[in-house]
Every structure is written in C-alpha cells, then in structure tokens.
Scaffold this motif. Structure first.
Motif, PDB file in Angstrom:
ATOM      1  N   GLY B   9      10.560 -12.900  11.141  1.00  0.00           N
ATOM      2  CA  GLY B   9      11.683 -13.144  10.304  1.00  0.00           C
ATOM      3  C   GLY B   9      11.885 -14.598  10.237  1.00  0.00           C
ATOM      4  O   GLY B   9      12.257 -15.416  11.145  1.00  0.00           O
ATOM      5  N   GLY B  10      11.681 -15.482   8.749  1.00  0.00           N
ATOM      6  CA  GLY B  10      12.079 -16.849   9.056  1.00  0.00           C
ATOM      7  C   GLY B  10      11.071 -17.840   9.586  1.00  0.00           C
ATOM      8  O   GLY B  10      11.402 -19.066   9.512  1.00  0.00           O
ATOM      9  N   LEU B  11      10.078 -17.272  10.306  1.00  0.00           N
ATOM     10  CA  LEU B  11       9.106 -18.373  10.870  1.00  0.00           C
ATOM     11  C   LEU B  11       8.466 -19.160   9.606  1.00  0.00           C
ATOM     12  O   LEU B  11       8.103 -18.452   8.579  1.00  0.00           O
ATOM     13  N   PRO B  12       8.385 -20.707   9.772  1.00  0.00           N
ATOM     14  CA  PRO B  12       7.722 -21.337   8.671  1.00  0.00           C
ATOM     15  C   PRO B  12       6.276 -21.240   8.510  1.00  0.00           C
ATOM     16  O   PRO B  12       5.644 -20.359   9.536  1.00  0.00           O
ATOM     17  N   GLY B  13       5.681 -21.579   7.503  1.00  0.00           N
ATOM     18  CA  GLY B  13       4.287 -21.923   7.384  1.00  0.00           C
ATOM     19  C   GLY B  13       3.570 -20.716   6.584  1.00  0.00           C
ATOM     20  O   GLY B  13       2.567 -20.260   6.406  1.00  0.00           O
ATOM     21  N   ALA B  14       4.504 -19.636   6.132  1.00  0.00           N
ATOM     22  CA  ALA B  14       4.212 -18.568   5.299  1.00  0.00           C
ATOM     23  C   ALA B  14       3.786 -18.970   3.708  1.00  0.00           C
ATOM     24  O   ALA B  14       4.462 -19.858   3.425  1.00  0.00           O
ATOM     25  N   GLY B  15       2.761 -18.558   3.448  1.00  0.00           N
ATOM     26  CA  GLY B  15       2.283 -18.678   1.979  1.00  0.00           C
ATOM     27  C   GLY B  15       2.803 -17.878   0.940  1.00  0.00           C
ATOM     28  O   GLY B  15       3.911 -17.118   1.133  1.00  0.00           O
ATOM     29  N   ALA B  16       2.226 -17.955  -0.247  1.00  0.00           N
ATOM     30  CA  ALA B  16       2.691 -17.034  -1.365  1.00  0.00           C
ATOM     31  C   ALA B  16       2.435 -15.482  -1.111  1.00  0.00           C
ATOM     32  O   ALA B  16       1.631 -14.990  -0.334  1.00  0.00           O
ATOM     33  N   ILE B  17       3.307 -14.720  -1.617  1.00  0.00           N
ATOM     34  CA  ILE B  17       3.457 -13.378  -1.598  1.00  0.00           C
ATOM     35  C   ILE B  17       2.225 -12.995  -2.413  1.00  0.00           C
ATOM     36  O   ILE B  17       2.135 -13.311  -3.694  1.00  0.00           O
ATOM     37  N   GLU B  18       1.212 -11.963  -1.909  1.00  0.00           N
ATOM     38  CA  GLU B  18      -0.017 -11.559  -2.604  1.00  0.00           C
ATOM     39  C   GLU B  18       0.527 -10.362  -3.336  1.00  0.00           C
ATOM     40  O   GLU B  18       0.962  -9.249  -2.482  1.00  0.00           O
ATOM     41  N   ALA B  19       0.781 -10.233  -4.719  1.00  0.00           N
ATOM     42  CA  ALA B  19       1.426  -9.102  -5.051  1.00  0.00           C
ATOM     43  C   ALA B  19       0.722  -7.929  -5.363  1.00  0.00           C
ATOM     44  O   ALA B  19       1.202  -6.643  -5.451  1.00  0.00           O
ATOM     45  N   ALA B  20      -0.892  -7.835  -5.552  1.00  0.00           N
ATOM     46  CA  ALA B  20      -1.391  -6.707  -5.747  1.00  0.00           C
ATOM     47  C   ALA B  20      -1.690  -5.817  -4.522  1.00  0.00           C
ATOM     48  O   ALA B  20      -1.436  -6.165  -3.358  1.00  0.00           O
ATOM     49  N   ASP B  21      -1.704  -4.649  -4.743  1.00  0.00           N
ATOM     50  CA  ASP B  21      -1.509  -3.497  -3.933  1.00  0.00           C
ATOM     51  C   ASP B  21      -3.117  -3.107  -3.913  1.00  0.00           C
ATOM     52  O   ASP B  21      -3.870  -2.555  -4.804  1.00  0.00           O
ATOM     53  N   HIS B  22      -3.487  -2.545  -2.555  1.00  0.00           N
ATOM     54  CA  HIS B  22      -4.869  -2.060  -2.293  1.00  0.00           C
ATOM     55  C   HIS B  22      -4.658  -0.562  -2.568  1.00  0.00           C
ATOM     56  O   HIS B  22      -3.724  -0.119  -1.905  1.00  0.00           O
ATOM     57  N   PRO B  23      -5.512   0.210  -3.048  1.00  0.00           N
ATOM     58  CA  PRO B  23      -5.653   1.585  -3.071  1.00  0.00           C
ATOM     59  C   PRO B  23      -5.836   1.942  -1.635  1.00  0.00           C
ATOM     60  O   PRO B  23      -6.804   1.453  -0.887  1.00  0.00           O
ATOM     61  N   LEU B  24      -5.057   2.927  -1.076  1.00  0.00           N
ATOM     62  CA  LEU B  24      -5.185   3.590   0.513  1.00  0.00           C
ATOM     63  C   LEU B  24      -6.666   4.075   0.543  1.00  0.00           C
ATOM     64  O   LEU B  24      -6.861   5.000  -0.170  1.00  0.00           O
ATOM     65  N   SER B  25      -7.298   3.960   1.615  1.00  0.00           N
ATOM     66  CA  SER B  25      -8.575   4.465   2.073  1.00  0.00           C
ATOM     67  C   SER B  25      -8.039   5.980   2.739  1.00  0.00           C
ATOM     68  O   SER B  25      -6.943   6.149   3.142  1.00  0.00           O
ATOM     69  N   ASP B  26      -9.088   6.919   2.679  1.00  0.00           N
ATOM     70  CA  ASP B  26      -8.585   8.307   3.311  1.00  0.00           C
ATOM     71  C   ASP B  26      -8.216   7.858   4.695  1.00  0.00           C
ATOM     72  O   ASP B  26      -7.165   8.721   5.014  1.00  0.00           O
ATOM     73  N   TRP B  27      -8.906   7.154   5.414  1.00  0.00           N
ATOM     74  CA  TRP B  27      -8.356   6.992   6.932  1.00  0.00           C
ATOM     75  C   TRP B  27      -7.112   6.701   6.827  1.00  0.00           C
ATOM     76  O   TRP B  27      -6.304   6.961   7.763  1.00  0.00           O
ATOM     77  N   GLU B  28      -6.544   5.746   6.162  1.00  0.00           N
ATOM     78  CA  GLU B  28      -5.379   5.126   5.897  1.00  0.00           C
ATOM     79  C   GLU B  28      -4.241   6.348   5.591  1.00  0.00           C
ATOM     80  O   GLU B  28      -3.216   6.456   6.091  1.00  0.00           O
ATOM     81  N   ILE B  29      -4.572   6.921   4.596  1.00  0.00           N
ATOM     82  CA  ILE B  29      -3.854   8.372   3.973  1.00  0.00           C
ATOM     83  C   ILE B  29      -3.540   9.282   5.388  1.00  0.00           C
ATOM     84  O   ILE B  29      -2.511   9.620   5.685  1.00  0.00           O
ATOM     85  N   LEU B  30      -4.740   9.391   6.088  1.00  0.00           N
ATOM     86  CA  LEU B  30      -4.745  10.267   7.370  1.00  0.00           C
ATOM     87  C   LEU B  30      -3.768   9.760   8.377  1.00  0.00           C
ATOM     88  O   LEU B  30      -2.982  10.404   9.198  1.00  0.00           O
ATOM     89  N   ALA B  31      -4.061   8.363   8.548  1.00  0.00           N
ATOM     90  CA  ALA B  31      -3.089   7.788   9.631  1.00  0.00           C
ATOM     91  C   ALA B  31      -1.675   7.804   9.113  1.00  0.00           C
ATOM     92  O   ALA B  31      -0.772   8.315  10.162  1.00  0.00           O
ATOM     93  N   ASP B  32      -1.357   7.614   8.026  1.00  0.00           N
ATOM     94  CA  ASP B  32       0.049   7.753   7.631  1.00  0.00           C
ATOM     95  C   ASP B  32       0.541   9.360   7.779  1.00  0.00           C
ATOM     96  O   ASP B  32       1.671   9.524   8.281  1.00  0.00           O
ATOM     97  N   ALA B  33      -0.194  10.278   7.223  1.00  0.00           N
ATOM     98  CA  ALA B  33       0.310  11.643   7.479  1.00  0.00           C
ATOM     99  C   ALA B  33       0.401  12.182   8.862  1.00  0.00           C
ATOM    100  O   ALA B  33       1.317  12.822   9.262  1.00  0.00           O
ATOM    101  N   ILE B  34      -0.648  11.745   9.568  1.00  0.00           N
ATOM    102  CA  ILE B  34      -0.395  12.168  11.310  1.00  0.00           C
ATOM    103  C   ILE B  34       0.842  11.462  11.991  1.00  0.00           C
ATOM    104  O   ILE B  34       1.590  12.051  12.494  1.00  0.00           O
TER     105      ILE B  34
END
Lengths: 205, 103
Positions: B9-34
C-alpha cells in the motif's frame, strides 16, 4: 467456462500450480477432508453472489430511510431482512457517501472483499497497481474510473482485513425521485460500491 | 521493520489500473471453491492463508498470478497441518500424467 468445471482433469498446457490444484482436490476428497459436494456447493454459492445483491441493498436504503438506518447500524441484520446471507462476514461495515465525503475500499495486503454480498472481486481490485495506488493517489484512481472530485470533497480510503469487510453506499443520483427500487438498483454498479466511482446518473442503454 | 513483499500500500511506481476482467478458468474456479470449502470445514482460516502468502519467496509472490498464489499458499498450509505432503501431490500429478498421457 464448461458446465462441469471442477470435474475435469488437468490439461498439459496448464501451469504448474494449476495442475497442482487438481491433485490436491483428489487427495482432499480421498482423505475425506472435503467432499466433491462441498466443492460444488462453493462454486454454486459464489456464482449466486453478484453485485446485484449490493445494488438491492443500496436501492432499498435510498427509498426507505428506516431501512437505511438499520443497514448502517447493523448491516448483517439488514441483509438478512431482504434474504441476503451475510453470515460468512465477521464484521461488515457500510460507508455512506455524502456530497462532502467519498469512501473508497481496498485491501492493500491482498484481496479481502465482501464476497458473500458482491461475489468474487474484480481483477483490478486484486492488482498490485490498485493495492499500491489506492492509498497514496485515490483521486487519481477515481479519475481513471471517470470520477473527477473537486478538492473540497474529502476522500477516505478504507483498508480491508480478514475480519472487516466494507461496502460503500453511493449517493442517490439527482432526478431519480419516484423511481422504483428495481430501476434504482440498475444505477448501483459494483465499482460504485467499492467506491471508485459514483452511481450511474441514468439507466444504462 | 522492513516491509514484507505483500505490504505494498502506497508504494511508488504503480501504473494505471487495468479495468478489464478476465473470465476465470476452470482451475481458478476450482482453486477458489476448494479454498472456500476448506474454510467452511474449519480446516484453515483466511489469516493463515495470508500468512502463507506473506512467507513465500518474494520473487515467486510477484511472478505468480492471483490464483497461483492461492494454490501455493493452500499447499503450504495443508502441508504445515500434516493434511497433505508434497510427495503425495507430486505422486498424484505423476498418476494423472501417466493416465492422461501428458508430460
């Protein structure tokens, strides 16, 4: 996304950790630590959680001052009143925006978010750029989302923790007197409940 | 005290916020659920998962994507609690690979 996500098998093009989660799933089920049904229930639970829940809460608070008072005083009880299960949140705090003060929510250390209400956080909320900049340049972040605040408006940034989750109650847009809760809810975007922008001024096309 | 690699939090050097969201892959949904299922069963807590992410190798922390960090921290916590071993996971992966014919 396939219909049977969670049931498929690892594909060779998956990354190292992506493959490992399939192995961990099978082992956890074999050992009886969790069940296949537990996993399926969690997938269904998360997919049922969307920003529409938060939008309903905010729209109701806009039209019903007594509900608004309850929503601010005891957010979890207010959720229960309209059938939203917020019990998974330890402490839930509602931040009311006013013409003088805007609130913005971040989790600088990771990605804590009111998931039981809004669902999984968007990618940008979890990004290093947002985590770094939200606390040092919140006005710049808001500007990127399209909200240009005059200097006299105070900005308060709230850093989430494992135990405290926040939701922003954006201001009701001018000119919406007499609107139904359903129409008002369409103005309440996910990003307005994180606090990086205001509610929409008019119904989306 | 020096900042941990997670404490940005607050560290310098960060760029613009990339607002686009990627659709979750199956393994990501699985990791989230587990992850959620382990929490619901009382096997681990959110703050334990965060500690695991805070203790991992700093370069790995920055290089991994979000759900890779989750999987790595779940593995660390499950091993720490003697629920799984690294060998078991490696062996299970080898079984998959022989069964499905993939390297």
């Amino acid at each position: 996304m396939s219909d049977d996500h969670g049931h498929d098998h690892p594909k060779h093009e998956l990354s190292y950790y992506a493959k490992r989660i399939y192995a961990m799933r099978d082992l956890l089920i074999e050992k009886g630590v969790i069940s296949e049904k537990d996993i399926q229930c969690q997938i269904e639970y998360q997919e049922a959680r969307t920003p529409a829940n938060g939008a309903r809460l905010v729209a109701k608070a806009w039209v019903d001052p007594a509900f608004k008072a309850r929503f601010i005083a005891d957010p979890k009880a207010a959720c229960q009143e309209i059938g939203i299960d917020a019990t998974a949140i330890n402490e839930f705090v509602v931040l009311e925006n006013t013409p003088q003060v805007r609130h913005m929510v971040v989790c600088t250390l990771c990605s804590c978010y009111p998931r039981p209400i809004l669902g999984r956080p968007p990618d940008w909320y979890k990004s290093f750029n947002y985590r770094q900049r939200s606390v040092s340049d919140p006005r710049g972040v808001m500007r990127e989302f399209g909200l240009e605040l005059p200097d006299e408006v105070e900005v308060r940034v709230h850093d989430s923790t494992a135990d405290i989750r926040y939701i922003v109650m954006p201001m009701r847009p001018a000119g919406t007197e007499g609107w139904s809760e359903d129409d008002l809810a369409k103005l309440v975007t996910r990003d307005s409940m994180i606090g990086v922008m205001d509610a929409l001024p008019s119904l989306p096309e | 005290m020096a900042r941990g690699h997670h404490d940005i939090g607050g560290l310098p050097g960060a760029g613009a916020i990339e607002a686009a969201d990627h659709p979750l892959s199956d393994w990501e949904i699985l990791a989230d659920a587990i992850n959620q299922a382990l929490g619901a069963r009382g096997v681990k807590r959110t703050d334990e998962m965060r500690r695991a992410r805070e203790e991992m190798d700093s370069a790995a922390y920055r290089d991994m994507n979000y759900y890779e960090r989750w999987v790595a921290s779940m593995e660390a916590i499950l091993i720490e609690k003697n629920i799984l071993t690294k060998d078991e996971i490696d062996q299970k992966l080898a079984e998959f690979e022989s069964k499905w014919g993939e390297p």
